[in-house]
Design a protein around this motif. Structure first.
Motif, PDB file in Angstrom:
ATOM      1  N   SER A 138      52.475 -28.233  54.981  1.00 53.70           N
ATOM      2  CA  SER A 138      53.562 -27.718  54.143  1.00 53.70           C
ATOM      3  C   SER A 138      54.825 -27.446  54.950  1.00 53.70           C
ATOM      4  N   GLU A 139      54.686 -27.072  56.211  1.00 49.36           N
ATOM      5  CA  GLU A 139      55.862 -26.812  57.054  1.00 49.36           C
ATOM      6  C   GLU A 139      56.684 -28.087  57.251  1.00 49.36           C
ATOM      7  N   GLU A 140      56.011 -29.194  57.534  1.00 50.89           N
ATOM      8  CA  GLU A 140      56.719 -30.463  57.699  1.00 50.89           C
ATOM      9  C   GLU A 140      57.330 -30.912  56.373  1.00 50.89           C
ATOM     10  N   ALA A 141      56.652 -30.633  55.259  1.00 48.74           N
ATOM     11  CA  ALA A 141      57.191 -30.988  53.937  1.00 48.74           C
ATOM     12  C   ALA A 141      58.475 -30.210  53.655  1.00 48.74           C
ATOM     13  N   VAL A 142      58.519 -28.930  54.022  1.00 56.59           N
ATOM     14  CA  VAL A 142      59.743 -28.136  53.854  1.00 56.59           C
ATOM     15  C   VAL A 142      60.857 -28.715  54.713  1.00 56.59           C
ATOM     16  N   LEU A 143      60.537 -29.119  55.932  1.00 57.74           N
ATOM     17  CA  LEU A 143      61.530 -29.738  56.815  1.00 57.74           C
ATOM     18  C   LEU A 143      62.084 -31.018  56.190  1.00 57.74           C
ATOM     19  N   GLN A 144      61.209 -31.858  55.658  1.00 59.59           N
ATOM     20  CA  GLN A 144      61.636 -33.094  55.003  1.00 59.59           C
ATOM     21  C   GLN A 144      62.541 -32.785  53.813  1.00 59.59           C
ATOM     22  N   MET A 145      62.154 -31.808  52.995  1.00 54.39           N
ATOM     23  CA  MET A 145      62.926 -31.425  51.818  1.00 54.39           C
ATOM     24  C   MET A 145      64.330 -30.967  52.231  1.00 54.39           C
ATOM     25  N   ASP A 146      64.412 -30.135  53.260  1.00 57.17           N
ATOM     26  CA  ASP A 146      65.710 -29.645  53.727  1.00 57.17           C
ATOM     27  C   ASP A 146      66.579 -30.779  54.260  1.00 57.17           C
ATOM     28  N   MET A 147      65.972 -31.705  54.985  1.00 58.67           N
ATOM     29  CA  MET A 147      66.737 -32.830  55.526  1.00 58.67           C
ATOM     30  C   MET A 147      67.297 -33.715  54.425  1.00 58.67           C
ATOM     31  N   LEU A 148      66.541 -33.868  53.340  1.00 57.17           N
ATOM     32  CA  LEU A 148      66.999 -34.689  52.229  1.00 57.17           C
ATOM     33  C   LEU A 148      68.000 -33.950  51.352  1.00 57.17           C
ATOM     34  N   ASP A 161      43.742 -32.783  51.477  1.00 60.40           N
ATOM     35  CA  ASP A 161      43.768 -34.179  51.043  1.00 60.40           C
ATOM     36  C   ASP A 161      44.248 -34.320  49.599  1.00 60.40           C
ATOM     37  N   GLY A 162      44.823 -33.250  49.026  1.00 59.32           N
ATOM     38  CA  GLY A 162      45.335 -33.291  47.662  1.00 59.32           C
ATOM     39  C   GLY A 162      46.847 -33.409  47.654  1.00 59.32           C
ATOM     40  N   THR A 163      47.402 -33.639  46.472  1.00 60.09           N
ATOM     41  CA  THR A 163      48.841 -33.726  46.313  1.00 60.09           C
ATOM     42  C   THR A 163      49.414 -32.325  46.121  1.00 60.09           C
ATOM     43  N   SER A 164      50.512 -32.031  46.820  1.00 63.66           N
ATOM     44  CA  SER A 164      51.162 -30.729  46.731  1.00 63.66           C
ATOM     45  C   SER A 164      52.659 -30.912  46.611  1.00 63.66           C
ATOM     46  N   VAL A 165      53.327 -29.834  46.182  1.00 62.76           N
ATOM     47  CA  VAL A 165      54.778 -29.830  46.037  1.00 62.76           C
ATOM     48  C   VAL A 165      55.307 -28.553  46.677  1.00 62.76           C
ATOM     49  N   VAL A 166      56.300 -28.690  47.555  1.00 65.56           N
ATOM     50  CA  VAL A 166      57.036 -27.518  48.035  1.00 65.56           C
ATOM     51  C   VAL A 166      58.373 -27.507  47.308  1.00 65.56           C
ATOM     52  N   TYR A 167      58.902 -26.310  47.069  1.00 64.70           N
ATOM     53  CA  TYR A 167      60.171 -26.201  46.355  1.00 64.70           C
ATOM     54  C   TYR A 167      60.951 -24.998  46.862  1.00 64.70           C
ATOM     55  N   ARG A 168      62.262 -25.060  46.662  1.00 64.62           N
ATOM     56  CA  ARG A 168      63.143 -23.969  47.051  1.00 64.62           C
ATOM     57  C   ARG A 168      63.295 -23.032  45.872  1.00 64.62           C
ATOM     58  N   ARG A 169      62.999 -21.753  46.096  1.00 65.38           N
ATOM     59  CA  ARG A 169      63.110 -20.745  45.053  1.00 65.38           C
ATOM     60  C   ARG A 169      64.556 -20.262  44.950  1.00 65.38           C
ATOM     61  N   LYS A 170      64.887 -19.595  43.844  1.00 68.98           N
ATOM     62  CA  LYS A 170      66.243 -19.087  43.645  1.00 68.98           C
ATOM     63  C   LYS A 170      66.625 -18.055  44.697  1.00 68.98           C
ATOM     64  N   ASP A 171      65.629 -17.369  45.260  1.00 65.94           N
ATOM     65  CA  ASP A 171      65.921 -16.369  46.282  1.00 65.94           C
ATOM     66  C   ASP A 171      66.076 -16.979  47.674  1.00 65.94           C
ATOM     67  N   GLY A 172      66.002 -18.332  47.775  1.00 69.89           N
ATOM     68  CA  GLY A 172      66.206 -19.024  49.044  1.00 69.89           C
ATOM     69  C   GLY A 172      64.937 -19.253  49.847  1.00 69.89           C
ATOM     70  N   ARG A 173      63.846 -18.637  49.420  1.00 71.68           N
ATOM     71  CA  ARG A 173      62.573 -18.862  50.103  1.00 71.68           C
ATOM     72  C   ARG A 173      61.897 -20.091  49.511  1.00 71.68           C
ATOM     73  N   TYR A 174      60.680 -20.385  49.944  1.00 68.82           N
ATOM     74  CA  TYR A 174      60.001 -21.604  49.533  1.00 68.82           C
ATOM     75  C   TYR A 174      58.726 -21.286  48.767  1.00 68.82           C
ATOM     76  N   GLY A 175      58.368 -22.179  47.843  1.00 64.33           N
ATOM     77  CA  GLY A 175      57.122 -22.074  47.103  1.00 64.33           C
ATOM     78  C   GLY A 175      56.292 -23.319  47.316  1.00 64.33           C
ATOM     79  N   LEU A 176      54.992 -23.217  47.048  1.00 62.78           N
ATOM     80  CA  LEU A 176      54.060 -24.325  47.208  1.00 62.78           C
ATOM     81  C   LEU A 176      53.221 -24.434  45.944  1.00 62.78           C
ATOM     82  N   ILE A 177      53.154 -25.640  45.387  1.00 65.39           N
ATOM     83  CA  ILE A 177      52.303 -25.919  44.239  1.00 65.39           C
ATOM     84  C   ILE A 177      51.220 -26.878  44.711  1.00 65.39           C
ATOM     85  N   GLU A 178      49.978 -26.464  44.548  1.00 66.60           N
ATOM     86  CA  GLU A 178      48.846 -27.317  44.906  1.00 66.60           C
ATOM     87  C   GLU A 178      48.277 -27.916  43.639  1.00 66.60           C
TER      88      GLU A 178
END
Length: 180
Positions: A138-148, A161-178
């Motif tokens: 998830s840390e590398e996914a957040v890095l990728q998201m920020d770069m994009l 080995d499952g699909t996940s989603v990281v997202y930026r919250r309104k408060d500026g922190r990050y969330g993870l959906i598994e």
């Protein structure tokens, strides 16, 4: 090797501007192997308040670099966006090289496809993207998201080995959906 696609909005791309863009952005080539082939998409804009915006997107096999900067000088904006891209590359290489040494994970690949067969209804899909999910944490996914510069990023979780989603919250922190 970088090739360039340079276009201007409300500005003529003169030979001097074209050469300056190529000179500055070509300096990023030192961070990549000679085998890496990429097209740097550069968009130059001039606004009515005489500000100059430079947007650069470089899709690579393992990463998409994107940066934009606005200033009161076209050449200054080019310098700022180049510096920003260089910082992104350094940050990415440091984190990914550390993770690769620790876990042996591969880098993600992205493929973009503009959909020209658009349906004629109110819920029109104007763009389709296809991504290859590569294992990462998830840390590398957040890095990728920020770069994009996106608000979310879909990835294959290396631990579960499952699909996940990281997202930026309104408060500026990050969330993870598994996803099960």
């Amino acid at each position: 090797m970088l090739t360039f696609n340079i276009r201007g909005e409300n500005v003529e791309v003169t030979e001097a501007i074209r050469n300056y863009v190529i000179k500055r952005i070509s300096k990023l080539q030192k961070f990549f192997d000679d085998s890496v082939q990429a097209i740097a998409h550069v968009n130059l804009k001039v606004y009515t308040n005489r500000s100059y915006k430079v947007e650069v997107t470089i899709p690579l096999p393992f990463l998409t670099l994107r940066a934009e900067e606005t200033s009161n000088d076209m050449y200054g904006s080019i310098d700022l966006v180049t510096d920003k891209l260089e910082r992104q590359i350094r940050k990415y290489k440091t984190k990914v090289n550390r993770k690769s040494r620790e876990t042996g994970l591969r880098r993600p690949e992205f493929v973009e496809d503009d959909n020209s067969n658009e349906p004629e209804d109110d819920l029109k899909i104007v763009r389709t993207k296809q991504i290859s999910l590569k294992p990462m944490d998830s840390e590398e996914a957040v890095l990728q998201m920020d770069m994009l510069g996106h608000d979310f990023f879909i990835f294959q979780d290396a631990d579960t080995d499952g699909t996940s989603v990281v997202y930026r919250r309104k408060d500026g922190r990050y969330g993870l959906i598994e996803i099960d």
